[in-house]
Design a protein around this motif. Sequence first.
Motif, PDB file in Angstrom:
ATOM      1  N   UNK A  50      29.450  60.241  55.799  1.00 16.35           N
ATOM      2  CA  UNK A  50      28.728  61.480  55.506  1.00 16.35           C
ATOM      3  C   UNK A  50      27.565  61.222  54.554  1.00 16.35           C
ATOM      4  N   UNK A  51      26.661  62.154  54.546  1.00 16.57           N
ATOM      5  CA  UNK A  51      25.430  62.043  53.770  1.00 16.57           C
ATOM      6  C   UNK A  51      25.702  61.773  52.278  1.00 16.57           C
ATOM      7  N   UNK A  52      26.690  62.530  51.713  1.00 15.27           N
ATOM      8  CA  UNK A  52      26.934  62.410  50.263  1.00 15.27           C
ATOM      9  C   UNK A  52      27.287  60.993  49.856  1.00 15.27           C
ATOM     10  N   UNK A  53      27.997  60.308  50.750  1.00 13.88           N
ATOM     11  CA  UNK A  53      28.421  58.953  50.399  1.00 13.88           C
ATOM     12  C   UNK A  53      27.236  57.980  50.473  1.00 13.88           C
ATOM     13  N   UNK A 154      45.853  54.474  54.164  1.00 10.37           N
ATOM     14  CA  UNK A 154      44.956  54.081  55.248  1.00 10.37           C
ATOM     15  C   UNK A 154      43.742  53.374  54.667  1.00 10.37           C
ATOM     16  N   UNK A 155      42.942  52.755  55.535  1.00  6.49           N
ATOM     17  CA  UNK A 155      41.697  52.161  55.058  1.00  6.49           C
ATOM     18  C   UNK A 155      40.818  53.233  54.426  1.00  6.49           C
ATOM     19  N   UNK A 156      40.109  52.880  53.387  1.00  9.40           N
ATOM     20  CA  UNK A 156      39.324  53.898  52.687  1.00  9.40           C
ATOM     21  C   UNK A 156      38.210  54.435  53.595  1.00  9.40           C
ATOM     22  N   UNK A 157      37.716  53.587  54.512  1.00 13.46           N
ATOM     23  CA  UNK A 157      36.667  54.046  55.419  1.00 13.46           C
ATOM     24  C   UNK A 157      37.183  55.183  56.300  1.00 13.46           C
ATOM     25  N   UNK A 161      36.574  59.767  56.377  1.00  9.81           N
ATOM     26  CA  UNK A 161      36.464  60.673  57.522  1.00  9.81           C
ATOM     27  C   UNK A 161      37.550  61.742  57.503  1.00  9.81           C
ATOM     28  N   UNK A 162      38.780  61.304  57.241  1.00  6.53           N
ATOM     29  CA  UNK A 162      39.899  62.237  57.403  1.00  6.53           C
ATOM     30  C   UNK A 162      40.177  63.097  56.164  1.00  6.53           C
ATOM     31  N   UNK A 166      39.198  64.589  49.071  1.00  2.73           N
ATOM     32  CA  UNK A 166      39.915  63.812  48.038  1.00  2.73           C
ATOM     33  C   UNK A 166      39.063  62.607  47.624  1.00  2.73           C
ATOM     34  N   UNK A 167      38.509  61.933  48.602  1.00  2.00           N
ATOM     35  CA  UNK A 167      37.710  60.742  48.289  1.00  2.00           C
ATOM     36  C   UNK A 167      36.531  61.128  47.414  1.00  2.00           C
ATOM     37  N   UNK A 168      35.858  62.213  47.803  1.00  3.17           N
ATOM     38  CA  UNK A 168      34.667  62.640  47.073  1.00  3.17           C
ATOM     39  C   UNK A 168      35.005  62.987  45.621  1.00  3.17           C
ATOM     40  N   UNK A 169      36.183  63.601  45.445  1.00  3.76           N
ATOM     41  CA  UNK A 169      36.578  64.029  44.109  1.00  3.76           C
ATOM     42  C   UNK A 169      36.861  62.832  43.186  1.00  3.76           C
TER      43      UNK A 169
END
Lengths: 483, 250
Positions: A50-53, A154-157, A161-162, A166-169
């Motif tokens: 995604x764009x933010x990443x 799971x893989x962080x990549x 996506x899924x 949580x990742x963004x936070x």
Amino acid sequence: MVATQETIDKVKEVSSTYKYGFVTDLEAEKAPLGLSEDIVKFISHKKKEPRWLLEWRLKAYKKWLSMEAPNWAMVDFPKINFQDIYYYSAPKTKPKLNSLDEVDPELLRTYEKLGIPIKEQEVLAGVAVDYVFDSVSVATTFREKLAKEGIIFCPISEAVQSHPEIVKKYIGSVIPISDNYYAALNSAVFTDGSFVYIPKGVTCPMELSTYFRINEQNSGQFERTLIIAEDNTYVSYLEGCTAPQRDENQLHAAVVELVAMNNAEIKYSTVQNWYPGDKEGKGGIYNFVTKRGNCLGKKSKISWTQVETGSAITWKYPSCVLKGDDSVGEFYSVAVANNAQQADTGTKMIHIGKNTKSTIISKGISAGKAQNTYRGQVQIQKNAKGSRNFTQCDSLLIGDKCGAHTVPYINQFTPHARVEHEATTSKISEDQLFYCLQRGLDTEQATSLIVNGFCKEVMKELPMEFAVEAQKLIGISLEGSVG
Amino acid sequence: MSLLEIKNAKLKIDDKDILKGLSLTVNKGEVHAIMGPNGSGKSTLSYMLAGRDGYELESGEVFLEGKSLSEMEADERARSGLFLAFQYPVELPGVGGMSFLREAVNSRRKFLGEEELDHLAFVKEARKVASKMFVKDEMLKRAVNVGFSGGEKKRFEILQMAMLKPKISILDETDSGLDVDALKIVSDGVNAQRNDDNAIVVITHYQRLLDYIVPDFVHILSDGSIIKSGGPELALEVEKNGYAGLINAA
């Protein structure tokens, strides 16, 4: 000590000293050589991020450009040419993530050579494993069983996506992009790594594990691991690493972030066996890693256990930020440096909350002409009343051409806290060796026995099955250092 | 064929002559005592036999069951059945007694072509032998010799001897640091292992150990060689007249 005879046998059956030095013949898809904004975009595009990443990566890249490589560690190596590294390398036959049957058999054979047949490990050990090969995560086992508990492994990549929210936070929440030179680099170009999320009230029913493998020539590995443990949880996580034997140095700059909420416990164990280079110091991995855990919640606990036997240069300081009241940080470390290896490793314990507690047990073993430095910081902040730290740093010297150094920093900003530091340096004595020989043990056996005795306090912190492996590794990496 | 044969052994340490042509023959089933004053070369003799680095013979030879020891390293000699009970047993921090014993025993078994003992079988055997030596299980769990009392250290030495079943045992000042009770326990342990197939060389300063471990032969070591040999009565002579009288007479 049960494993010692096996260690000796293992050493003998391996013709070269580094048993993981083979190369797997896989076609790999690489990004063009070197680093630029375009490469960062290429990686992000490959991962369909995604764009933010992407923006986050680019920000990190710009930050990195403005930073200087740290030079305070007691390690010596030529300047790294960052334009001479591949930042993305993936096995070309892209494996399907959920079915092991579809993984390239060549790749599976590699893992078998490493002594970790995926299927066998899956069935016998009951350990859930994620495999990261060069830049890509190839297989994560036991996911369904874990999913039933609500655990995400799971893989962080994939997590991007899924579970983007949580990742963004949490990504960069423990180690910001500007934290240090290598963390900034990792943030810009990280390719994969593991992601673990333990929902409230869940005790993870099995050990989680990741095996990292660098295969491609001139490629760097920049994995990023993120573990979040919500309130009232427990998880034990282990990572192992190997790389092929190559004449040139390879860069490994990983970032690991841990977050522990109220009453959560994360146990993070590492058995690091990257290729250490040859006897003269040619080749080997530069292991420049940033690992930190935030004890955010009350009574949370983060425990780092590491057995470091590999890498030409190790530069890592797994740390704990003890924010929650009554939180606990632990660091148990065995660092072995033989031949021309250099290790500068230790920890930081930052006490912020009240009644926080930390324990540091560091065992450094130097042999050959290796230099081994413990560097640690204990900081007790103003409000951390009633906090306690205990530090014990022991160094063992084998031979007379190696060095051991201890560099502790203690900053205490409240009188209502207790900090203790103990340090010893010893040698394997002639008397000890002769005593063992007189009982029929050969020199390798004796050394292994004495060294493992020296490390015992740390080894007992490792999960059982990995403690055996770690003992063997220590035996192998000290081969030929005595007598 | 004799079990142990030392032929005209000469040894220097830092250019100083320590052993000056020592000869000794030990046969199966025999117990020999070597007595001598401080500095006569007793400890050097035991290190030389065990093959410690820096204690290589300048000339002369030693045979174990007819096989020359000169080409054998210390560990090989040990596996071949030569045991040295140390005057000062060495501490091995973090190394559990049970694991240490098992490694040692299995090294010897492997050498003899016997099957190595698995953990369970070994623990059972070790406990059996230990209880005879009044060695508590708890002691086997502790790190080798760490924090042991003088008596415990010596008992642990003899326990190792009992487990390893050596052909020839050299007991170097095993009585030093022991009170009478401990001396008796240790001596009983040694005596229990005497048989027609092995031999023991007791190196001691004092006669009192020989009240408990009664030797077949007594040798007086002085200034690097054996100056007098005899039966147990020779030890009593030392007790009565001291070494000086014997040495002057020789």
